[in-house]
Write a protein that holds these residues in place. Structure first.
Motif, short mmCIF file in Angstrom:
data_model
loop_
_atom_site.label_atom_id
_atom_site.label_comp_id
_atom_site.label_asym_id
_atom_site.label_seq_id
_atom_site.Cartn_x
_atom_site.Cartn_y
_atom_site.Cartn_z
N ALA B 105 0.88 -1.36 0.09
CA ALA B 105 0.09 -0.07 -0.02
C ALA B 105 0.90 1.28 0.00
O ALA B 105 0.44 2.22 -0.64
CB ALA B 105 -1.00 0.03 1.26
N LEU B 106 1.92 1.30 0.74
CA LEU B 106 2.65 2.58 0.89
C LEU B 106 3.58 2.69 -0.41
O LEU B 106 3.79 3.79 -0.79
CB LEU B 106 3.69 2.24 2.08
N GLY B 113 2.17 9.43 -5.73
CA GLY B 113 2.79 10.71 -5.33
C GLY B 113 3.73 11.20 -6.32
O GLY B 113 3.78 12.33 -6.70
N GLY B 114 4.76 10.22 -6.67
CA GLY B 114 5.86 10.40 -7.44
C GLY B 114 5.39 10.63 -8.98
O GLY B 114 5.78 11.86 -9.50
N PHE B 115 4.22 10.14 -9.26
CA PHE B 115 3.82 10.42 -10.80
C PHE B 115 3.00 11.50 -10.68
O PHE B 115 3.41 12.33 -11.78
CB PHE B 115 2.98 8.89 -10.95
N TYR B 220 3.60 16.26 -2.03
CA TYR B 220 2.62 15.61 -2.95
C TYR B 220 2.67 14.19 -2.53
O TYR B 220 1.89 13.35 -2.67
CB TYR B 220 2.57 15.71 -4.71
N ILE B 221 3.94 13.69 -2.41
CA ILE B 221 4.15 12.25 -2.01
C ILE B 221 3.52 11.81 -0.61
O ILE B 221 2.94 10.82 -0.61
CB ILE B 221 5.83 11.71 -2.29
N ALA B 227 -3.02 8.99 1.67
CA ALA B 227 -4.07 8.36 1.21
C ALA B 227 -4.33 6.90 1.19
O ALA B 227 -5.04 6.14 1.25
CB ALA B 227 -4.48 9.15 -0.18
N SER B 228 -2.89 6.21 0.70
CA SER B 228 -2.89 4.94 0.64
C SER B 228 -3.08 3.97 1.77
O SER B 228 -3.57 2.97 1.78
CB SER B 228 -1.38 4.51 0.02
N LEU B 229 -2.31 4.61 2.93
CA LEU B 229 -2.54 4.21 4.35
C LEU B 229 -4.11 4.05 4.46
O LEU B 229 -4.50 3.21 5.09
CB LEU B 229 -1.72 5.17 4.89
#
Lengths: 338, 320
Positions: B105-106, B113-115, B220-221, B227-229
């Motif tokens: 997930a992380l 975020g990187g994208f 942003y990351i 959000a993933s968490l």
């Protein structure tokens, strides 16, 4: 006018005068699916059924194409543009699950005027030139209360979980539930929340209203919300009432486990996502020359205590109970309506 | 009574986060009033649990919004869905894979975020457009990877997310922990100063030596990782990932930032307010549901209350 043209005209007249005979060849017909949304398990199952039945029909040579298109934003304007593209691409029939019953009417009329057969299902359109395969959502709501009345003759307090506010289906099921409650006066709806047909939203909404509610004996739902309700009620430490389920696999699995543990009984009902394949065959039947009334009704799929095990077995994990329709089913639905 | 204490009390309404908490207390009181106080504990526990999810995504969104006008992360719902879908599919109900699943997930968060940042930086796309279009990609990936099938979380993870520790829900503890860490980063670290400087005047910040692009990338990351968490925990909490599971959290993530007293124009944010806003968003809906108001009235009331709080919090004489 020469003899040949006259003969052709006469032949056309005969063909018009003798409807109901499946005479036409549909092998060169191209059918498109215009779908407004794909972001839940029901819609995914719908698309999968379409793909399965459509590609089989194409490889069997019954139709030339059965392509599915989904808009990304669930917007009527976007879907109207999509339908206009389909007209330009020269499809012979467009099968629609519409974002709005009225907002697409302009585009649907354009398609009809271009000689395209338009069949709407689930999310139907009101434009008179289109066919509609509707589910009696109101009856679906009413039957829930009727079932609860058969289980709980003394009546009691009910919690209602509604769908997405402002959507036609939500209003219809709600109207049916209200009708059911007025027919069975021993029941009273003591709380109502919007669960947006999603387990996590329902869980949250139910958890929020539960503390202020008296004891409830039943929960009436719209599908995709029963499991979330059960989780919230369990977390609040209350006895789980009779929750009407909506055919999702996780709901049915929970039901089967509760049944094995302490004999839990309930009812589950929803529309089968495969209703899209019925719309496909209806479009094919119209090409074939069948006389099809503009309004058709499809029964909803009901799972009872007796059919729970077999339905659960047939439903892929995490999906929705489904039925795919065949050409023969479409013929039966059409002849029933005539 | 100690004079400084009195002063502090009268100072409270000038704190930007005060109004969100005050309104939450009112909504809580109004709901329990209906039942003569019965169910108060249940409501509080539910509010603390569900607010935790909103608070965690809200904190990520807060850092992004602090960067100034035009900075907002619209890919939060899709990132939540993608992370939850891939993590639950990876774990497939196996207890042993709970931690590696968290890692998955992380990683999704890092990638998303990187994208997002790459789109903003390399292609010079405005953040609103970049994160919105990226969200279609993430959502499509989630659909493609699992076709909308709901996979159950491992039992131990489901028990953990729905469980509690000495009466406090586990999710609340996680949400509070992340809030405290965010507060330290924002108020006590150089990075927090940089984020605020970026939002107040990007050009001035760059000229005074703030590594602005690093700040933006990290912000942003972190939003995507939070959000993933949230997606990972929410899916475990509600019995599986669903394609539409994040839909609610776009509006909520922005609302809690605004209600919590952070400046929507950037440069000035506020961690305690995020929790106040998150509690309020849950309690308002619960209160209006409990009073049996229809969906239309409910939406109008929610909107009115939000406007009222934002107006009150941004009133004159605001304390810094």
């Amino acid at each position: 006018m020469n003899i040949k043209a006259k003969l052709l005209g006469a032949a056309a007249l005969v063909a018009v005068a003798l409807p109901g005979h499946a005479i036409a060849d549909t092998t060169d017909k191209r059918i498109a699916l215009s779908n407004n949304y794909a972001g839940n398990s029901w819609r995914q199952a719908m698309l999968e059924s379409w793909e399965k039945v459509g590609s089989k029909a194409v490889s069997d040579g019954i139709v030339a194409a059965a392509d599915a298109f989904t808009t990304s934003e669930n917007q009527a304007t976007e879907q109207a543009a999509q339908i206009q593209n389909m007209i330009l691409q020269g499809y012979d029939a467009i099968v629609i699950n519409a974002a709005s019953p009225t907002a697409l009417n302009g585009a649907v009329k354009e398609a009809c005027d271009a000689g395209i057969i338009v069949v709407s299902f689930d999310g139907i359109v009101t434009e008179p030139c289109a066919w509609r395969i509707a589910v009696d959502f109101k009856e679906m709501g009413r039957q829930q209360v009727e079932y609860l009345a058969s289980r709980l003759p003394d009546g009691g307090n009910l919690l209602e979980i509604r769908g997405l506010a402002g959507v036609f289906v939500d209003d219809e099921i709600h109207a049916g539930i209200e009708q059911g409650v007025s027919e069975n006066a021993s029941f009273k709806i003591v709380g109502s929340v919007h669960g947006d047909w999603a387990q996590d939203v329902s869980q949250k909404a139910v958890a929020g209203i539960l503390p202020s509610l008296p004891e409830i004996v039943g929960v009436v739902t719209q599908g995709g919300d029963g499991y979330g309700a059960a989780q919230a009620i369990k977390a609040a430490g209350r006895d789980v009432p009779v929750i009407v389920m909506g055919n999702r696999q996780d709901e049915m699995k929970w039901w089967a486990e509760a049944r094995d543990a302490d004999g839990y009984e309930t009812l589950s009902l929803s529309i089968a996502p495969g209703v899209g394949t019925l719309a496909f065959w209806v479009a094919q039947q119209i090409f074939d020359g069948a006389e099809v009334p503009k309004d058709l009704t499809v029964p909803f799929l009901k799972v009872t205590q007796d059919t729970l095990d077999e339905t659960l077995e047939a439903t892929p994990e995490g999906s929705v109970a489904n039925v795919e329709y065949s050409q023969a089913d479409a013929k039966a639905v059409i002849s029933d309506a005539n | 009574m100690d004079k400084s204490f009195v002063l502090k009390l009268t100072d409270l309404p000038r704190r930007p986060w005060f109004w969100a908490f005050a309104a939450s207390v009112l909504a809580f009181g109004a709901t329990t009033y209906l039942t003569d106080g019965r169910g108060g504990a249940g409501l509080l526990s539910a509010a603390l649990t569900f607010a935790a999810f909103s608070a965690i995504v809200g904190l990520g969104q807060m850092f992004v919004i602090t960067l100034g006008p035009g900075n907002v992360d619209l890919s939060i719902p899709a990132t939540m869905t993608l992370a939850a879908t891939l993590a639950l599919k990876f774990m497939h109900g196996e207890t042993a894979l709970v931690l590696p699943g968290l890692g998955v997930a992380l990683l999704v968060g890092l990638g998303a975020g990187g994208f997002n940042y790459a789109l903003i930086r390399l292609l010079r796309i405005p953040p609103i457009i970049a994160t919105l279009s990226a969200s279609f990609l993430y959502q499509s990936l989630a659909i493609w990877s699992n076709r909308g099938l709901r996979i159950k979380p491992p039992e131990v993870l489901a028990d953990f997310t729905t469980g509690s520790f000495f009466g406090i829900p586990n999710m609340t503890l996680i949400g509070l922990l992340i809030a405290v860490l965010s507060w330290i980063v924002l108020e006590r670290s150089i990075f927090g100063r940089w984020v605020s400087a970026f939002g107040q005047n990007t050009r001035a910040a760059r000229l005074s030596g703030v590594p602005v692009e690093v700040v933006r990338a990290v912000t942003y990351i972190s939003s995507a990782v939070l959000a993933s968490l949230t997606g990972y925990f929410l899916a475990s909490f509600s019995g599986g990932a669903a394609l539409n599971m994040g839909a609610e959290y776009l509006l909520i993530s922005i609302a809690v930032v605004v209600i919590g007293g952070s400046s929507i124009a950037g440069g000035n944010s506020n961690v305690p307010g995020i929790w106040g806003g998150a509690l309020l968003m849950f309690l308002i809906v619960s209160m209006l549901n409990s009073y049996g108001l229809g969906a239309g009235v409910r939406l109008i009331m929610t909107g009115t209350i939000i406007i009222g709080i934002v107006a009150a919090a941004s009133g004159k004489g605001r304390a810094v």
